[in-house]
Design an enzyme around this catalytic site. Structure first.
Site, PDB file in Angstrom:
ATOM      1  N   GLU B 278       0.833  -1.200   0.000  1.00  0.00           N
ATOM      2  CA  GLU B 278       0.000   0.000   0.000  1.00  0.00           C
ATOM      3  C   GLU B 278       0.873   1.257   0.000  1.00  0.00           C
ATOM      4  OE1 GLU B 278      -3.724  -0.560   2.088  1.00  0.00           O
ATOM      5  OE2 GLU B 278      -3.509   1.440   2.948  1.00  0.00           O
ATOM      6  N   GLU B 281       2.090   1.770  -3.387  1.00  0.00           N
ATOM      7  CA  GLU B 281       0.963   2.260  -4.192  1.00  0.00           C
ATOM      8  C   GLU B 281       0.750   3.763  -3.954  1.00  0.00           C
ATOM      9  OE1 GLU B 281      -2.702   0.343  -3.184  1.00  0.00           O
ATOM     10  OE2 GLU B 281      -3.777   1.100  -4.956  1.00  0.00           O
ATOM     11  N   CYS B 298      -8.229  -2.379   4.241  1.00  0.00           N
ATOM     12  CA  CYS B 298      -8.131  -3.526   5.167  1.00  0.00           C
ATOM     13  C   CYS B 298      -9.465  -3.932   5.750  1.00  0.00           C
ATOM     14  CB  CYS B 298      -7.223  -3.208   6.339  1.00  0.00           C
ATOM     15  SG  CYS B 298      -5.771  -2.326   5.897  1.00  0.00           S
ATOM     16  N   SER B 318      -7.330   1.563  -2.130  1.00  0.00           N
ATOM     17  CA  SER B 318      -6.125   0.791  -2.423  1.00  0.00           C
ATOM     18  C   SER B 318      -6.517  -0.574  -2.983  1.00  0.00           C
ATOM     19  CB  SER B 318      -5.317   0.609  -1.130  1.00  0.00           C
ATOM     20  OG  SER B 318      -4.391  -0.435  -1.308  1.00  0.00           O
ATOM     21  N   LYS B 357     -15.291 -10.032   8.394  1.00  0.00           N
ATOM     22  CA  LYS B 357     -14.229 -10.875   7.832  1.00  0.00           C
ATOM     23  C   LYS B 357     -14.768 -12.234   7.393  1.00  0.00           C
ATOM     24  CE  LYS B 357     -10.487  -8.319   8.113  1.00  0.00           C
ATOM     25  NZ  LYS B 357      -9.806  -7.925   6.875  1.00  0.00           N
ATOM     26  N   GLU B 360     -16.004 -11.522   4.064  1.00  0.00           N
ATOM     27  CA  GLU B 360     -14.880 -11.249   3.152  1.00  0.00           C
ATOM     28  C   GLU B 360     -14.260 -12.553   2.642  1.00  0.00           C
ATOM     29  OE1 GLU B 360     -11.248  -8.125   3.443  1.00  0.00           O
ATOM     30  OE2 GLU B 360     -10.966  -9.923   4.657  1.00  0.00           O
ATOM     31  N   GLU B 365     -13.705 -13.825  -5.547  1.00  0.00           N
ATOM     32  CA  GLU B 365     -12.418 -13.503  -6.163  1.00  0.00           C
ATOM     33  C   GLU B 365     -11.231 -13.963  -5.318  1.00  0.00           C
ATOM     34  OE1 GLU B 365     -14.750 -11.391  -5.158  1.00  0.00           O
ATOM     35  OE2 GLU B 365     -13.936  -9.518  -4.365  1.00  0.00           O
ATOM     36  N   CYS B 503     -10.243  -1.994  14.756  1.00  0.00           N
ATOM     37  CA  CYS B 503     -10.511  -3.429  14.937  1.00  0.00           C
ATOM     38  C   CYS B 503     -10.576  -3.845  16.405  1.00  0.00           C
ATOM     39  CB  CYS B 503      -9.452  -4.248  14.232  1.00  0.00           C
ATOM     40  SG  CYS B 503      -9.237  -3.758  12.517  1.00  0.00           S
TER      41      CYS B 503
END
Lengths: 153, 572, 420
Positions: B278, B281, B298, B318, B357, B360, B365, B503
């Site tokens: 990141e 990036e 994240c 990102s 999560k 996720e 993908e 988190c």
């Protein structure tokens, strides 16, 4: 009146939500607000679908499911009850052969109970859509239903 | 100052103090149910009623400010009878099959019933059963256990700005539900799980995946590895009731091995990797006039929100996968190769502070080997605590062990990921040194720390001052998005975390998280950072080795293939 | 003469849709006078009048007005026309028969307090009243009774008519405000009170239709003179909605100090069935049920409070001896179970249990334990609920436990399930 015409009557603010919902309910033959209409209204006033649904499900005049062309609401409270010697509700149920909360198969009538509609001085009373009928008698109830059925009202 | 009497004790407190606050200050306990620190006072449950001399009726202590000369009784027979009656009423419309409930022994209603000595219920149970919502991988809703306290509605609306859950209908038929009584996965729900965290009963909980984990742990054909997120480290002690506070990494690794995991890894490793990717990036976008501000990726709750509600901002996010997914992808490719195993036989478990999560990990993908989910199962801090309890692990006695290799070395920067501002601080530690080509003198970025809703900092990069912003909780994210959508955002980098506090305040963390607990967990996070040998991601020798040996360099072709992803607008 | 027509004097005399008619019958005279007065002077007249709110709670109007007047910033006035208490229809008549009187009352309140905008919240079922009020507001604007520079002064005030959509609880002030804001009518925590933070968090003065209608009357005769009407406990006149088993059902305006029996016997002409009165419910479903022996009491709020009950909004429901006490109570409880907003526990879960317990008395299967549970639950609901709905809903149970104790005992003793 279509949905956009109704919405354009009001500023796009949540405070006019109930006004819009009543208008949509009135303008719809089946007296309800569809899921699509609800979403459009929510987007128009800038709130979530859940907030509109919360309002819809709270107020007795509003419905999220289709109702009959004529929504009959019979007062169930004490002043009407005291003067209801012949039983308005039973007469209607006999005539229409439906239960409370039901709609006739021809989609013409829905039967509901209502809280006091402030006609205690002319009890017993009922509403059909927005018309109020008072001093009801067995014959009067039957003839009112007949008038709606035959399209006279 | 206001003077009053509570149960014959002289109480002095500031004007505006509620009876409840004043009583607690003087160690007088008034039971509550709907009350929750940091949320609005709605005084719906009426459990905290007290008697005030000369006042009609009983008043809720949570909402009534003390007045001079007030004489208050918190435990008169009238008060006790009212509390008992109200509790009986709640139970009369509740699926009180306590032994068959995830909240057995942690349920606030159960605790209240015990406290008040409810030994029978005068009122007949009138519960009309409603269907459960088990259609998404993150959260389970059981309306039959809902006691309509309103906490979830408040946290969803005012903390998260989502309004997924609302009060529907009225009277005895009132339900708390999404629009049209839809399942959560048909709504805008981000699966952040804040509702589950504040729920006093078992009405909203995480989907429990512990059975799946136990099954795989005892499947001899499977190589089961686990990654543990940084935020879990600072809260698992609370979950298992560890008296000495923070459980050390060593004890945790050891406990995981006791559960039967073949290898125990640290998500911090891929957090370091995230910073490398990141950070690179960000530098690239700054230097080439790319889309800015760059926003962090994240947090899966935030990604859900962006894909569903802010499709315009997707190019700003990102392309880095989250640390959890980077770990999964590496596990099923690099690691599988390294140990010479078929990815089909590797089973990756994540322990996360987060319910989103779980969702996720199920995204289509995220299948680096083309067949298997990179992360097979996600369990929350609470589920890990459950597994430890099932196993009877005693953290006082357990020995210490190190995290396994090849992902064994991690940095303090990665540990920061658990706290709001942490990703930003970690990124700045690395980006600053790479761009300015000189060591950072003070590696602590105070401006991005703490529980303020939106935080800002300015950093010199290559002679240019750049502004960064940090937000936590989705309502705050919305505030920042307005400018980003309008193209007027003054920031170069924005960190967004869906949960308040980041988190460490995730939806999968121990029940009843409040700001005090968030502060404690954040403090622990900074202690962990301070104790680390390496405190900047680019200093991590394991990371350096990984690039050298496999990935070549940050944002390389292979890195893109394994560690980066794309986003797509999702219309509901 | 038992009646004294002040608020109802134009009923049937004027065309409600004609502002000219209203003006020709002293209408808007008191607005003109109020414009020449200071806000303090208007409020002083209100204070002298001793008037109390006519919506049911009976709170002194002047106290509410003064605390509202002290607030700064943009302020709203709301006319509560969500008349939903069974047995009440006075507000409907006031709106349908003399709508400008309400507007004038609101204008005077605004002058007295510095409010600049008003809402009339009418229950959606009152279709005719809504149409008439909307028409009256439009006409008032045309005649510059509403708008800017009202009657050439610097006074600005306008009114919007808003509809409810079917919820009794919206008569409660915070529920009404929530509804006006476009939400479900679920009340808020107090304090702060609406006069401090109401609609859109702005100070909001909410009064009942009848309360507003009294303001032109108070100014006309002066607060001190007004205070002389009625009894030592309550001043002015009260609109009484008389219904049930009575010959002349209808709306009557009587000064406070008259007895309930006078209203029922003299104005109402006694029962329409010729049967004796078994009981009378006062105020509506939320009011006390009292026996014949107590009908010689005055109609005033204060003295009813002695047994924790109120005249409420002025309904008198006469019930003859052909009706079963428990049948009546059951209907009341079913009403509240249906109308509870669901927000607070005792109201949401309590009313359904009250219904179940009362039904046992109706079905003649109640025991002493049921009686004890019923009493305890009614007390807890009365003591602990968040808003006025639950605080008053058990009154018909609690009052009959006092006045018709024998009926309860009789049911328990003649339990059809217990063998003799």
């Amino acid at each position: 009146m279509d949905l956009q015409t109704i919405l354009s009557k009001y500023p796009p603010q949540p405070q006019y939500l109930i006004e819009m919902l009543i208008d949509v309910d009135d303008a719809t033959e089946q007296h309800y607000v569809s899921e699509d209409e609800l979403r459009t209204i929510a987007a128009y006033v800038g709130v979530r679908d859940s907030q509109v649904y919360s309002v819809m499900s709270f107020y007795t005049m509003l419905s999220t499911t289709p109702r009959g062309k004529y929504v009959i609401q019979v007062c169930k409270d004490v002043p009407c009850y005291l003067n209801d010697d012949f039983n308005v509700l039973k007469t209607i149920q006999d005539e229409l052969a439906i239960g409370i909360g039901d709609t006739t198969p021809d989609q013409l009538f829905s039967l509901e109970l209502t809280a006091c509609i402030g006609c205690c001085d002319e009890a017993p009373a009922m509403r059909v859509n927005h018309e109020t009928y008072t001093n009801l008698s067995d014959e009067k109830v039957r003839s009112i239903l007949e008038s709606y059925r035959s399209g006279l009202l | 100052m206001i003077h009053c009497r509570i149960n014959n004790i002289d109480v002095v407190a500031e004007e505006g103090t509620t009876i409840l606050e004043a009583a607690r200050k003087f160690n007088i306990n008034i039971p509550t149910l709907c009350h929750y620190p940091d949320l609005h006072i709605n005084s719906d449950c009426r459990i905290c009623v007290v008697e005030i001399d000369g006042w009609r009726g009983l008043k809720t202590s949570c909402s009534t400010p003390i007045k001079d000369g007030m004489v208050i009784k918190t435990n008169s027979p009238k008060v006790l009878n009212a509390r008992k009656t109200i509790t009986e009423l709640i139970l009369s419309n509740h699926d009180a099959n306590c032994t068959a409930c995830v909240r057995n022994m942690s349920c606030e209603l159960q605790g209240l019933a015990k406290l008040l000595g409810i030994d029978e219920n005068r009122f007949e149970n009138v519960l009309e059963r409603r269907p459960l919502d088990l259609l998404n991988p993150s959260l389970a809703r059981n309306p039959n256990r809902c006691i309509k306290c309103g906490r979830c509605v408040d946290v969803c609306a005012s903390v998260q700005g989502m309004h997924v859950l609302e009060r529907m209908g009225r009277g005895h038929n009132m339900d708390i539900a999404p629009a049209f009584f839809q399942p959560l996965d048909d709504t805008f729900c981000t699966f952040c799980g804040q509702c589950a965290n504040v729920c006093p009963v078992g009405a909203i909980t995480e989907r429990d995946n512990t059975d799946q984990v136990w099954t795989k742990l005892h499947d001899p054909t499977k190589h089961v590895l686990v990654q543990i997120a940084p935020a879990v480290r600072v809260s698992i002690g609370e979950e298992v009731g560890y008296k000495k506070g923070l459980i050390s990494n060593g004890k945790l690794v050891s406990a995981m091995k006791h559960l039967g995991f073949n290898h125990v890894y640290d998500t911090n490793f891929t957090a370091d990797l995230t910073i490398m990717e990141e950070g690179t990036e960000l530098i690239h976008r700054i230097q080439t006039g790319g889309v800015l501000p760059l926003m962090t990726s994240c947090c899966p709750g935030w990604i859900n929100m962006a894909e569903q509600e802010y499709p315009e901002v997707l190019p700003h996010i990102s392309s880095c996968k989250s640390p959890q997914q980077m770990f999964g992808a590496l596990a099923k490719t690099y690691y599988a190769d390294k140990i010479g195993m078929d990815p089909d036989d590797i089973f990756v478990v994540s322990v996360m502070p987060c319910t989103a999560k779980k969702y996720e990990a199920t995204r289509e993908e995220f299948k680096a080997d083309g067949r298997n989910s990179d992360v097979d199962v996600v369990i929350t801090t609470r589920e890990l605590g459950k597994m430890f309890r099932q196993m009877g692990i005693d953290f006082d006695k357990i020995e210490e062990q190190d995290f396994d290799n090849p992902f064994g070395i991690t940095t303090g920067a990665a540990a920061l990921f658990g706290a709001t501002g942490g990703v930003t601080e970690a990124a700045l530690r690395t980006v600053y040194e790479i761009v300015n080509n000189k060591p950072l003198e003070d590696i602590v970025f105070k401006d991005v720390r703490g529980l303020k809703g939106i935080k800002e900092a300015t950093v010199e990069l290559g002679g240019q001052p750049i502004k960064v912003a940090v937000s936590h909780s989705l309502a705050n994210a919305r505030e920042l998005m307005e400018d980003v959508v309008a193209g007027t955002s003054p920031y170069t980098f924005i960190e967004i975390m869906a949960c308040p506090g980041g988190c460490i305040g995730g939806g999968g963390q121990p029940y009843g998280t409040d700001n005090k607990m968030r502060e404690e967990r954040i403090e622990s996070t900074y202690i962990v950072d301070g104790n680390m040998v390496y405190r900047k991601s680019h200093d991590n020798p394991s990371i350096q080795a990984l690039y050298k040996e496999y990935l070549e360099k940050p944002n390389s072709h292979l890195a893109h293939e394994l560690l980066h992803t794309t986003y797509a607008a999702r219309n509901l | 003469m038992i009646e004294r027509k002040e608020l109802t004097k134009r009923f049937g005399v004027i065309d409600p849709l004609s502002i000219e008619d209203y003006i020709n019958h002293d209408g808007y005279e008191m607005l003109k006078q109020a414009i020449t007065m200071t806000p303090e002077a208007i409020r002083e007249e209100v204070r002298l009048s001793r008037i109390t709110g006519r919506g049911g709670a009976g709170f002194p109007t002047a106290i509410k007005m003064n605390s509202f007047a002290a607030e700064k910033g943009e302020k709203f006035i709301v006319c509560n026309a969500d008349e939903g208490e069974p047995g009440n229809f006075k507000d409907r008549y006031l709106m349908e028969q003399d709508p400008h009187q309400i507007i004038e009352g609101m204008l005077i309140s605004a002058l007295a307090t510095g409010a600049t905008y008003g809402y009339i919240y009418i229950r959606g079922e009152y279709r005719k009243a809504i149409a008439i009020m909307k028409e009256a507001v439009t006409e008032a604007r045309l005649y510059n009774m509403l708008g800017t520079h009202i009657l050439g002064s610097s006074f600005t005030f306008d009114i919007e008519v808003r509809r409810g959509a079917g919820a009794y609880v919206c008569g409660e002030e915070f529920a009404l405000i929530e509804s006006l804001e476009g939400k479900a009518g679920r009340t808020r925590v107090k304090p702060p009170y609406p006069a401090q933070r109401g609609m859109f968090q702005h100070p909001t003065l909410i009064n009942n239709v009848e309360t507003f209608c009294n303001l032109p009357f108070i100014l006309r005769i002066g607060g001190a003179e007004y205070a002389k009407i009625g009894s030592e406990y309550a001043s002015g006149t009260k609109l009484i909605s008389l219904s049930g088993n009575v010959r002349n059902k209808g709306l009557y305006e009587v000064p406070y100090g008259r007895t309930i029996r006078e209203v029922i016997e003299t104005l109402g002409g006694g029962t329409n069935t010729g049967r004796p009165i078994k009981m009378v419910q006062l105020g509506g479903a939320c009011g006390a049920i009292i026996p014949d022996e107590l009908l010689d009491m005055d109609i005033d709020n204060e003295r009813f409070e002695m047994f924790d009950s109120k005249m409420g909004a002025g309904a008198i429901i006469v019930i003859d001896d052909s009706h079963d006490l428990f049948d009546i109570i059951l209907r009341n409880m079913e009403f509240f179970a249906h109308e509870s907003c669901g927000k607070c526990t005792p109201c949401r879960e309590g009313h359904i249990q009250l219904v179940r317990l009362v039904r046992k008395f109706v079905d003649r299967v109640a025991t002493m334990d049921d009686y004890i549970s019923l009493k305890s639950l009614a007390d807890v609901i009365h003591e602990t609920t968040l808003c006025g709905l639950g605080q008053t809903s058990p009154t018909s149970i609690l009052s009959t436990m006092e006045f018709f104790h024998e009926d309860y005992l009789d049911r328990i003793q003649n339990n059809k399930e217990v063998r003799p």
